[in-house]
Motif scaffolding. Structure first.
Motif, PDB file in Angstrom:
ATOM      1  N   TYR A 150      44.502  53.248 -92.210  1.00 16.77           N
ATOM      2  CA  TYR A 150      43.881  54.144 -92.713  1.00 16.77           C
ATOM      3  C   TYR A 150      44.461  55.810 -92.921  1.00 16.77           C
ATOM      4  N   ARG A 151      44.813  55.738 -92.350  1.00 13.97           N
ATOM      5  CA  ARG A 151      45.889  57.711 -92.756  1.00 13.97           C
ATOM      6  C   ARG A 151      46.590  57.356 -94.215  1.00 13.97           C
ATOM      7  N   GLN A 154      43.840  57.949 -95.957  1.00 18.07           N
ATOM      8  CA  GLN A 154      42.563  58.757 -95.757  1.00 18.07           C
ATOM      9  C   GLN A 154      42.232  59.635 -96.895  1.00 18.07           C
ATOM     10  N   GLU A 157      39.433  58.926 -98.744  1.00 21.90           N
ATOM     11  CA  GLU A 157      37.300  57.821 -97.914  1.00 21.90           C
ATOM     12  C   GLU A 157      36.687  59.492 -98.693  1.00 21.90           C
ATOM     13  N   LEU A 171      35.735  48.404 -89.985  1.00 24.73           N
ATOM     14  CA  LEU A 171      36.195  49.339 -91.071  1.00 24.73           C
ATOM     15  C   LEU A 171      36.028  48.430 -92.628  1.00 24.73           C
ATOM     16  N   PHE A 173      36.178  48.906 -96.722  1.00 21.05           N
ATOM     17  CA  PHE A 173      36.894  49.693 -97.949  1.00 21.05           C
ATOM     18  C   PHE A 173      36.501  49.348 -98.780  1.00 21.05           C
ATOM     19  N   LEU A 182      37.884  54.586 -97.125  1.00 20.66           N
ATOM     20  CA  LEU A 182      36.774  54.110 -96.813  1.00 20.66           C
ATOM     21  C   LEU A 182      35.511  54.390 -96.574  1.00 20.66           C
ATOM     22  N   VAL A 185      32.307  53.080 -90.459  1.00 23.25           N
ATOM     23  CA  VAL A 185      32.983  52.343 -89.587  1.00 23.25           C
ATOM     24  C   VAL A 185      31.416  51.834 -89.136  1.00 23.25           C
TER      25      VAL A 185
END
Length: 200
Positions: A150-151, A154, A157, A171, A173, A182, A185
């Motif tokens: 995710y990071r 990010q 997103e 999650l 995507f 993203l 969630v």
């Protein structure tokens, strides 16, 4: 190129989760609660009209067991989807973890740095998606691994995420061949599992 959708899911509760032990490349089985969590989370896909086309998971048993409770699709186990390697801290009590962010703390103990985990997950998932033409792809991985993937993406997103990567969270995507974005969630509601009648 067709836009693909990735559903990146964390495994259900394990024995080490329940015991608050550090669990990376070491493994422990799903608890009864973890099995029930996976079965509840599985409803997310039919409830939202999603038909999965392909499935992957890490080589950890907790990931493959979760996947098999979610879908009957054949699947591929991939080492690159494994959790962070915590080196000598594997299976130790969680209170021994340093404060976040971990950065390169575990390297001196034979584990991975945060940059290594982030790079591994990003490359692994990008490679899988680039070589699999399926439109809806499920991957079952791990909390630390998912957080670092995710990071890595990010900045792209579509929605901000500041919550917790709980057991069996999903999650979503989109992937256009270049970027993962993203979109959603989902943390399943497990309140029924914590109700007094559910305790054994």
């Amino acid at each position: 190129m067709m836009t693909q959708t990735l559903y990146l899911m964390r495994h259900g509760q394990t024995l080490f989760n329940a015991q608050h032990r550090i669990q990376g490349w070491c493994d422990s089985p799903l608890t009864e609660k973890g099995i029930a969590q996976a079965k509840i989370a599985a409803d997310y896909f039919p409830d939202n009209g999603i038909t999965l086309d392909a499935a992957y998971c890490s080589t950890a048993e907790r990931a493959s067991d979760t996947l098999e409770l979610v879908t009957q699709l054949p699947y591929t186990r991939v080492k690159g989807l494994r959790e962070w390697n915590f080196g000598a801290f594997e299976a130790q009590p969680e209170y021994l973890n340093p404060p976040l962010p971990y950065n390169d703390f575990f390297v001196r103990y034979g584990g991975e740095s945060q940059d290594q985990v982030q790079d591994r997950l990003s490359k692994t998932i990008t490679t899988i998606m680039a070589h699999d033409p399926s439109q809806h792809v499920l991957m079952v991985s791990h909390g630390g691994a998912i957080a670092n993937f995710y990071r890595a993406w990010q900045q792209y997103e579509a929605i901000p995420f500041t919550g917790h990567f709980g057991n069996c969270c999903i999650l979503t995507f989109t992937f256009d061949g270049q970027h993962f974005v993203l979109q959603a969630v989902f943390n399943p509601d497990f309140s029924e599992l914590d109700a007094p009648h559910a305790q054994k």
